[in-house]
Design a protein around this motif. Structure first.
Motif, PDB file in Angstrom:
ATOM      1  N   VAL A  99       0.923  -1.208   0.124  1.00 51.99           N
ATOM      2  CA  VAL A  99       0.047  -0.007   0.066  1.00 51.99           C
ATOM      3  C   VAL A  99       0.892   1.125  -0.173  1.00 51.99           C
ATOM      4  O   VAL A  99       1.866   1.271   0.945  1.00 51.99           O
ATOM      5  N   ALA A 100       0.635   2.081  -0.973  1.00 61.92           N
ATOM      6  CA  ALA A 100       1.658   3.269  -1.131  1.00 61.92           C
ATOM      7  C   ALA A 100       0.669   4.764  -0.774  1.00 61.92           C
ATOM      8  O   ALA A 100      -0.144   4.915  -1.765  1.00 61.92           O
ATOM      9  N   MET A 101       0.573   5.114   0.411  1.00 68.36           N
ATOM     10  CA  MET A 101      -0.120   6.221   0.960  1.00 68.36           C
ATOM     11  C   MET A 101       0.814   6.998   1.903  1.00 68.36           C
ATOM     12  O   MET A 101       1.571   6.586   2.417  1.00 68.36           O
ATOM     13  N   ASN A 102       0.024   8.385   1.942  1.00 73.15           N
ATOM     14  CA  ASN A 102       0.979   9.487   2.812  1.00 73.15           C
ATOM     15  C   ASN A 102       2.646   9.488   2.698  1.00 73.15           C
ATOM     16  O   ASN A 102       3.425   9.418   3.560  1.00 73.15           O
ATOM     17  N   GLY A 103       3.067   9.154   1.383  1.00 77.36           N
ATOM     18  CA  GLY A 103       4.463   9.111   0.847  1.00 77.36           C
ATOM     19  C   GLY A 103       5.208   7.975   1.800  1.00 77.36           C
ATOM     20  O   GLY A 103       6.293   8.223   1.850  1.00 77.36           O
ATOM     21  N   ARG A 104       4.387   6.989   2.080  1.00 82.31           N
ATOM     22  CA  ARG A 104       5.117   5.858   2.645  1.00 82.31           C
ATOM     23  C   ARG A 104       4.660   4.666   1.641  1.00 82.31           C
ATOM     24  O   ARG A 104       3.582   4.496   1.235  1.00 82.31           O
ATOM     25  N   ILE A 105       5.617   3.464   2.090  1.00 82.16           N
ATOM     26  CA  ILE A 105       5.246   2.265   1.463  1.00 82.16           C
ATOM     27  C   ILE A 105       4.890   1.431   2.695  1.00 82.16           C
ATOM     28  O   ILE A 105       5.699   1.266   3.643  1.00 82.16           O
ATOM     29  N   PHE A 106       3.804   0.656   2.595  1.00 86.80           N
ATOM     30  CA  PHE A 106       3.221  -0.073   3.651  1.00 86.80           C
ATOM     31  C   PHE A 106       3.094  -1.673   2.987  1.00 86.80           C
ATOM     32  O   PHE A 106       2.660  -1.565   2.077  1.00 86.80           O
ATOM     33  N   THR A 107       3.482  -2.552   4.036  1.00 87.30           N
ATOM     34  CA  THR A 107       3.206  -3.838   3.825  1.00 87.30           C
ATOM     35  C   THR A 107       1.672  -4.263   4.431  1.00 87.30           C
ATOM     36  O   THR A 107       1.827  -3.672   5.510  1.00 87.30           O
ATOM     37  N   PRO A 108       0.935  -5.180   4.052  1.00 84.10           N
ATOM     38  CA  PRO A 108      -0.539  -5.321   4.473  1.00 84.10           C
ATOM     39  C   PRO A 108      -0.464  -5.577   5.914  1.00 84.10           C
ATOM     40  O   PRO A 108      -1.318  -4.941   6.409  1.00 84.10           O
ATOM     41  N   GLY A 109       0.499  -6.223   6.365  1.00 85.35           N
ATOM     42  CA  GLY A 109       0.178  -6.891   7.747  1.00 85.35           C
ATOM     43  C   GLY A 109       0.739  -5.759   8.727  1.00 85.35           C
ATOM     44  O   GLY A 109       0.471  -5.951  10.035  1.00 85.35           O
ATOM     45  N   ALA A 110       1.416  -4.802   8.323  1.00 85.40           N
ATOM     46  CA  ALA A 110       1.877  -3.899   9.192  1.00 85.40           C
ATOM     47  C   ALA A 110       1.595  -2.280   9.122  1.00 85.40           C
ATOM     48  O   ALA A 110       2.118  -1.388   9.311  1.00 85.40           O
ATOM     49  N   ALA A 111       0.214  -2.187   8.612  1.00 74.61           N
ATOM     50  CA  ALA A 111      -0.283  -0.923   8.694  1.00 74.61           C
ATOM     51  C   ALA A 111      -1.913  -0.805   8.882  1.00 74.61           C
ATOM     52  O   ALA A 111      -2.281  -1.976   9.246  1.00 74.61           O
TER      53      ALA A 111
END
Lengths: 161, 161, 161, 161
Positions: free
Chosen positions: B137-149
């Motif tokens: 997931v790419a939101m708010n200027g960051r890359i997130f992996t699904p289990g950690a956001a």
């Protein structure tokens, strides 16, 4: 991770100045753009120069090199006019090692109703977090290295050489 | 390199529909955004769904999984509503391997005078080119992996858990 | 009722031209503005000149006078640069009788995210329907007659003298 | 000359509220619009109601009538939702004499990249200065009197009956 943003002017920051019937380089737009995007990565903005990139001198480039070298940060996003963006990137590539330096800008001012500024800033903001150390130009949805790109003035875009 | 874009709806594509006095999910805005940015990387846009992400069903998610699995492409940029973006990313993570899948969207419609849509599309367009295989997931200027956001609804942003 | 629109250039129609790093006078924006406003009064647009108003010559003003005189219509909305708008209005006042002629323009290009262009066009579009025959300047939410106004360059607005 | 502005809500002031996945009526946009237009006529803005016009009650209309009646001013510009704008205009026509009351609004929110809001506010701002006492609806570049117009919902515009 912290991102140091340096602004040097260019089309991205131009606005129309009625008193002189001309476009001038104004205050950095990138702060407004990052606030609208509600960015949560830590960043700091330093307005270094306010120039069309055709007017940048060797002294100006030394100023940019010094700002990158002397700031204790590993990742730099630099907004810059497009005409000599590759030249500044080449200078940074030669002079600085161990830091990520991503240059971007815009073909249309950020204050225009349609502009590539927002997309380019978003693109560069990702690139500066993902790329290995080195100097890069991030334009038209691509990452370019300084020696392998040119600005196609006719088409208004950057291309691989 | 080619990027396959799948659109599923969400706030990014919402517009105000006077006849029903309501916001509706409209046609994908991403094509217009990429044209304004004069992007030169090859991409193809496929409009898969036109839904608020709260209304996505298991069948809809199967449709997204199938579209990724059955398209002979390695890199997917998926526009999606923010409310269940992490859930769809988790499903893709579990079911698909060997492909880069970057989900993004917006908190404000792309047709608004101020919107995070342009920045987010630019950011995701870089991420999909740079990241290794997996769902993000790419939101708010960051890359997130699904289990950690998680989406912080109060603050209107994604955060690490 | 029919409204004849004449465009002569000015800031309202300026856009940023990357190839020359300058703002240029482009195609009339008023057609796009009137379509966005879904205007149902009959109108016709004629692009007469594409000039910054400081560059308008006596011949150009004769062209404007002739266009008004020779068009069998009673109501004219004329878009014009602000620097010599009052001068053209005075010429029209002297030379033409029995017609309503409303001049307007903008301090910021219509393509800017924030511009007075839309408001001014709306204001002038009403003025041209309501005023008696004569030449007027419609700027900053006011109707001015040519002999009783001046442009305050410092403040970027028109004022009564 | 002074213009009293009353805002009652409607599409013109709607914004997208991500927390509820819906459009809501927000703060009056007209102040921002008039500042961008650098208007020099004296005006005052009073936020009376924040409602979609389909939700306006008889009490709400009494509130509008009272606000006009009790304010010692001759010229009123009233922003209002389009669905019952003609009904409120008819009520004002019946109940108030000796004052100019111009109602306007928008089919698209003022915060949209393309909206009729700016044009309509400009148009109404002229109308309220030029028209004789009475209640009017100013939409789609025309002045309507309450008994001789209808909203064509299909076409998204006001028309003479």
């Amino acid at each position: 991770m912290k991102i140091q943003i340096l602004t040097t002017g260019g089309t991205i920051d131009k606005f129309y100045f009625d008193r002189k019937d001309t476009f001038q380089v104004g205050e950095p737009q990138i702060g407004q753009l990052l606030r609208e995007a509600n960015v949560t990565v830590e960043y700091e903005i330093r307005a270094l120069l306010h120039k069309d990139s055709l007017e940048l001198t060797d002294e100006d480039r030394e100023l940019i090199v010094a700002a990158v070298r002397d700031t204790p940060c590993e990742r730099f996003l630099i907004t810059h006019g497009t005409d000599t963006m590759l030249q500044t990137a080449a200078t940074l590539q030669q002079r600085i090692s161990g830091k990520v330096m991503v240059l971007t800008g815009a073909m249309q001012p950020a204050i225009s109703r349609t502009s590539d500024a927002f997309f380019n800033i978003g693109f560069a903001f990702c690139a500066v977090q993902q790329l290995p150390p080195g100097a890069y130009v991030a334009m038209n949805g691509r990452i370019f290295t300084p020696g392998a790109a040119r600005k196609n003035v006719e088409m208004g875009r950057f291309e691989p050489t």
